[in-house]
Write an enzyme that holds these catalytic residues in place. Structure first.
Site, PDB file in Angstrom:
ATOM      1  N   HIS A 103      39.271  -7.166  80.879  1.00 52.13           N
ATOM      2  CA  HIS A 103      37.973  -7.572  80.329  1.00 52.13           C
ATOM      3  C   HIS A 103      37.305  -8.679  81.158  1.00 52.13           C
ATOM      4  O   HIS A 103      36.109  -8.627  81.430  1.00 52.13           O
ATOM      5  CB  HIS A 103      38.166  -8.028  78.873  1.00 52.13           C
ATOM      6  CG  HIS A 103      36.954  -7.897  78.015  1.00 52.13           C
ATOM      7  ND1 HIS A 103      37.012  -7.595  76.681  1.00 52.13           N
ATOM      8  CD2 HIS A 103      35.636  -8.041  78.290  1.00 52.13           C
ATOM      9  CE1 HIS A 103      35.784  -7.545  76.179  1.00 52.13           C
ATOM     10  NE2 HIS A 103      34.933  -7.822  77.142  1.00 52.13           N
ATOM     11  N   LYS A 127      39.527  -2.434  76.442  1.00 50.94           N
ATOM     12  CA  LYS A 127      39.695  -3.494  77.449  1.00 50.94           C
ATOM     13  C   LYS A 127      40.785  -4.466  77.023  1.00 50.94           C
ATOM     14  O   LYS A 127      40.932  -4.754  75.827  1.00 50.94           O
ATOM     15  CB  LYS A 127      38.379  -4.281  77.625  1.00 50.94           C
ATOM     16  CG  LYS A 127      37.147  -3.407  77.748  1.00 50.94           C
ATOM     17  CD  LYS A 127      35.885  -4.209  78.034  1.00 50.94           C
ATOM     18  CE  LYS A 127      34.650  -3.351  77.844  1.00 50.94           C
ATOM     19  NZ  LYS A 127      34.190  -3.251  76.451  1.00 50.94           N
ATOM     20  N   TYR A 180      36.931  -7.006  70.516  1.00 53.61           N
ATOM     21  CA  TYR A 180      35.896  -6.715  69.509  1.00 53.61           C
ATOM     22  C   TYR A 180      36.483  -6.544  68.100  1.00 53.61           C
ATOM     23  O   TYR A 180      35.754  -6.482  67.129  1.00 53.61           O
ATOM     24  CB  TYR A 180      35.095  -5.454  69.885  1.00 53.61           C
ATOM     25  CG  TYR A 180      34.442  -5.472  71.239  1.00 53.61           C
ATOM     26  CD1 TYR A 180      34.307  -6.660  71.966  1.00 53.61           C
ATOM     27  CD2 TYR A 180      33.950  -4.315  71.822  1.00 53.61           C
ATOM     28  CE1 TYR A 180      33.725  -6.673  73.226  1.00 53.61           C
ATOM     29  CE2 TYR A 180      33.362  -4.320  73.074  1.00 53.61           C
ATOM     30  CZ  TYR A 180      33.255  -5.502  73.782  1.00 53.61           C
ATOM     31  OH  TYR A 180      32.678  -5.511  75.028  1.00 53.61           O
ATOM     32  N   ASP A 203      32.409   2.550  73.991  1.00 53.67           N
ATOM     33  CA  ASP A 203      32.942   1.398  74.718  1.00 53.67           C
ATOM     34  C   ASP A 203      33.364   0.330  73.709  1.00 53.67           C
ATOM     35  O   ASP A 203      32.526  -0.286  73.060  1.00 53.67           O
ATOM     36  CB  ASP A 203      31.865   0.835  75.654  1.00 53.67           C
ATOM     37  CG  ASP A 203      32.404  -0.294  76.513  1.00 53.67           C
ATOM     38  OD1 ASP A 203      32.931  -0.006  77.604  1.00 53.67           O
ATOM     39  OD2 ASP A 203      32.331  -1.473  76.073  1.00 53.67           O
TER      40      ASP A 203
HETATM   41  N1  LIG Z   1      32.641  -6.324  79.469  1.00 51.01           N
HETATM   42  C1  LIG Z   1      32.009  -7.300  78.857  1.00 51.01           C
HETATM   43  O1  LIG Z   1      32.301  -8.489  79.052  1.00 51.01           O
HETATM   44  C2  LIG Z   1      30.905  -6.973  77.892  1.00 51.01           C
HETATM   45  C3  LIG Z   1      30.094  -7.993  77.394  1.00 51.01           C
HETATM   46  C4  LIG Z   1      29.080  -7.638  76.513  1.00 51.01           C
HETATM   47  C5  LIG Z   1      28.887  -6.322  76.161  1.00 51.01           C
HETATM   48  N2  LIG Z   1      29.724  -5.338  76.640  1.00 51.01           N
HETATM   49  C6  LIG Z   1      29.567  -3.924  76.253  1.00 51.01           C
HETATM   50  O2  LIG Z   1      28.231  -3.510  76.497  1.00 51.01           O
HETATM   51  C7  LIG Z   1      27.661  -3.030  75.272  1.00 51.01           C
HETATM   52  C8  LIG Z   1      26.181  -3.292  75.260  1.00 51.01           C
HETATM   53  O3  LIG Z   1      25.893  -4.674  75.421  1.00 51.01           O
HETATM   54  P1  LIG Z   1      25.426  -5.624  74.232  1.00 51.01           P
HETATM   55  O4  LIG Z   1      25.806  -5.016  72.944  1.00 51.01           O
HETATM   56  O5  LIG Z   1      25.913  -6.998  74.500  1.00 51.01           O
HETATM   57  O6  LIG Z   1      23.850  -5.706  74.387  1.00 51.01           O
HETATM   58  P2  LIG Z   1      22.654  -4.651  74.447  1.00 51.01           P
HETATM   59  O7  LIG Z   1      23.140  -3.266  74.264  1.00 51.01           O
HETATM   60  O8  LIG Z   1      21.838  -5.001  75.647  1.00 51.01           O
HETATM   61  O9  LIG Z   1      21.769  -5.089  73.199  1.00 51.01           O
HETATM   62  C9  LIG Z   1      22.185  -4.909  71.881  1.00 51.01           C
HETATM   63  C10 LIG Z   1      21.170  -5.646  70.989  1.00 51.01           C
HETATM   64  O10 LIG Z   1      19.872  -5.038  71.138  1.00 51.01           O
HETATM   65  C11 LIG Z   1      19.420  -4.552  69.867  1.00 51.01           C
HETATM   66  N3  LIG Z   1      18.829  -3.226  70.121  1.00 51.01           N
HETATM   67  C12 LIG Z   1      19.483  -2.050  70.283  1.00 51.01           C
HETATM   68  N4  LIG Z   1      18.622  -1.057  70.537  1.00 51.01           N
HETATM   69  C13 LIG Z   1      17.388  -1.601  70.525  1.00 51.01           C
HETATM   70  C14 LIG Z   1      16.103  -1.071  70.732  1.00 51.01           C
HETATM   71  N5  LIG Z   1      15.927   0.225  70.982  1.00 51.01           N
HETATM   72  N6  LIG Z   1      15.030  -1.925  70.670  1.00 51.01           N
HETATM   73  C15 LIG Z   1      15.222  -3.233  70.414  1.00 51.01           C
HETATM   74  N7  LIG Z   1      16.435  -3.806  70.228  1.00 51.01           N
HETATM   75  C16 LIG Z   1      17.515  -2.978  70.278  1.00 51.01           C
HETATM   76  C17 LIG Z   1      20.650  -4.485  68.975  1.00 51.01           C
HETATM   77  O11 LIG Z   1      20.290  -4.771  67.646  1.00 51.01           O
HETATM   78  P3  LIG Z   1      20.757  -3.857  66.391  1.00 51.01           P
HETATM   79  O12 LIG Z   1      22.223  -3.608  66.509  1.00 51.01           O
HETATM   80  O13 LIG Z   1      20.369  -4.717  65.224  1.00 51.01           O
HETATM   81  O14 LIG Z   1      19.925  -2.601  66.477  1.00 51.01           O
HETATM   82  C18 LIG Z   1      21.512  -5.606  69.540  1.00 51.01           C
HETATM   83  O15 LIG Z   1      21.124  -6.855  68.995  1.00 51.01           O
HETATM   84  C19 LIG Z   1      28.461  -3.779  74.203  1.00 51.01           C
HETATM   85  O16 LIG Z   1      28.295  -3.241  72.915  1.00 51.01           O
HETATM   86  C20 LIG Z   1      29.838  -3.682  74.771  1.00 51.01           C
HETATM   87  O17 LIG Z   1      30.365  -2.394  74.554  1.00 51.01           O
HETATM   88  C21 LIG Z   1      30.716  -5.661  77.505  1.00 51.01           C
END
Ligand SMILES: NC(=O)c1ccc[n+]([C@@H]2O[C@H](COP(=O)([O-])OP(=O)(O)OC[C@H]3O[C@@H](n4cnc5c(N)ncnc54)[C@H](OP(=O)(O)O)[C@@H]3O)[C@@H](O)[C@H]2O)c1
Length: 286
Positions: A113, A80, A55, A50
């Site tokens: 997005h 997106k 990004y 994704d």
């Molecule tokens: N459509 C939208 O508006 C939107 C907005 C936000 C996100 N997204 C998408 O959703 C994806 C996921 O959301 P997100 O990246 O915001 O947040 P997330 O996946 O909820 O959290 C990522 C964070 O958690 C840490 N982490 C990962 N695995 C872990 C574990 N097993 N234990 C503890 N901490 C852990 C990561 O740190 P490290 O990297 O240091 O391990 C990073 O800081 C994004 O990458 C993106 O593709 C979309």
């Protein structure tokens, strides 16, 4: 290899296509780190990536895809439309740029997005119509939206007759976002849950820790399992290989109803959001 795509279930979308229920997100993966990070994710077994124009790492995702040798039909790639690119000509031009950066002749899913109801004279319907046309052109297999509130979904469906395949919205234990999830269910739209582990906040949650200890899993695994058992699609992000592996090892245990309910009870409503409110978010990045 510590996993294989065969262990990841798929969800059938309303256009008849299948999407792996677990993927890998690359928001906030710095461009210079993205190729290596995505290559590691492929090694772990992820096959659904994704990304987004916003990004700034589509080209590096594309480099990882090219280097992987994985057959195109075994990959699922989402990107997106950025907020500054909603006008039809900009959407068409930048979508072609996204394909070029990714090195693909088509993506699997292209999303608006953010709805940006306070921009473009409130007209996200024309943007949706353009997305539908891009789908008809074959550059994307499925089209969908992200951060659409129930009223936004109702409006684009009413005015175009075309139902998005997915709505990618923030969902995690602290922000259950039930109204938007329910609107998706009502229309037959699959929910993709972004920030599924609340950007890591769940790691310190006592309720989740108690469940994790009892079932012999980690807080992230328990939280991701909660999403999967609710039927949502997730793509946690990590730049650490051991966490990529942890977040992928979800298909050999199940949570009971009481544990699912205990996690759902952590919902804090609006104050539980990690990101902005789609009704007011208006940042115009290109
Ligand atoms: N459509 C939208 O508006 C939107 C907005 C936000 C996100 N997204 C998408 O959703 C994806 C996921 O959301 P997100 O990246 O915001 O947040 P997330 O996946 O909820 O959290 C990522 C964070 O958690 C840490 N982490 C990962 N695995 C872990 C574990 N097993 N234990 C503890 N901490 C852990 C990561 O740190 P490290 O990297 O240091 O391990 C990073 O800081 C994004 O990458 C993106 O593709 C979309």
């Amino acid at each position: 290899m510590t996993g294989s795509s065969a262990s990841v279930p798929t969800i059938t979308l309303n256009d008849g296509t299948a999407i792996p229920q677990l993927g890998f997100g690359v928001y906030l993966v710095p461009p210079e780190q993205t190729q290596r990070t995505v290559e590691q994710a492929f090694e772990v077994g992820y096959r659904h990536i994704d990304t987004a124009q916003m990004y700034r790492n589509e080209a590096e995702v594309g480099a990882a895809i090219a280097a992987s040798g994985i057959a195109r039909e075994d990959l699922y790639v989402t990107t997106k439309l950025n907020n500054g690119n909603h006008l039809p000509d900009d959407a068409r031009r930048t979508f072609a740029e996204s394909l070029a950066k990714l090195g693909l002749d088509h993506v699997d899913l292209f999303l608006i997005h953010w709805p940006l109801p306070t921009r473009y004279d409130g007209d996200f319907v024309t943007t949706w119509q353009t997305m539908v046309e891009l789908g008809e052109g074959g550059g994307t297999t499925s089209v969908g939206v992200s951060n659409f509130e129930p009223a936004h979904l109702d409006r684009i469906i009413d005015e175009t007759g075309v139902v998005p395949a997915v709505n990618q919205i923030e969902v995690n234990p602290y922000f259950a976002n039930e109204a938007a999830r329910a609107a998706g269910t009502r229309h037959g739209i699959a929910t993709e849950a972004w920030a599924p582990i609340a950007r890591g906040r769940i790691a310190k949650d006592p309720t989740i820790a108690e469940i994790a200890d009892r079932v012999g899993r980690t807080p992230a695994q328990v939280t991701l399992r909660w999403h999967l058992q609710r039927g949502d699609i997730v793509f946690p992000k990590s730049t650490h290989r051991e966490r990529m592996e942890e977040n992928f090892a979800l298909f050999d245990f199940e949570l009971g109803d009481e544990d699912l309910a205990a996690i759902s009870a952590l919902d804090q409503g609006e104050s539980g959001r990690t990101g902005p409110n789609p009704n007011t978010f208006d940042h115009m990045s290109r």
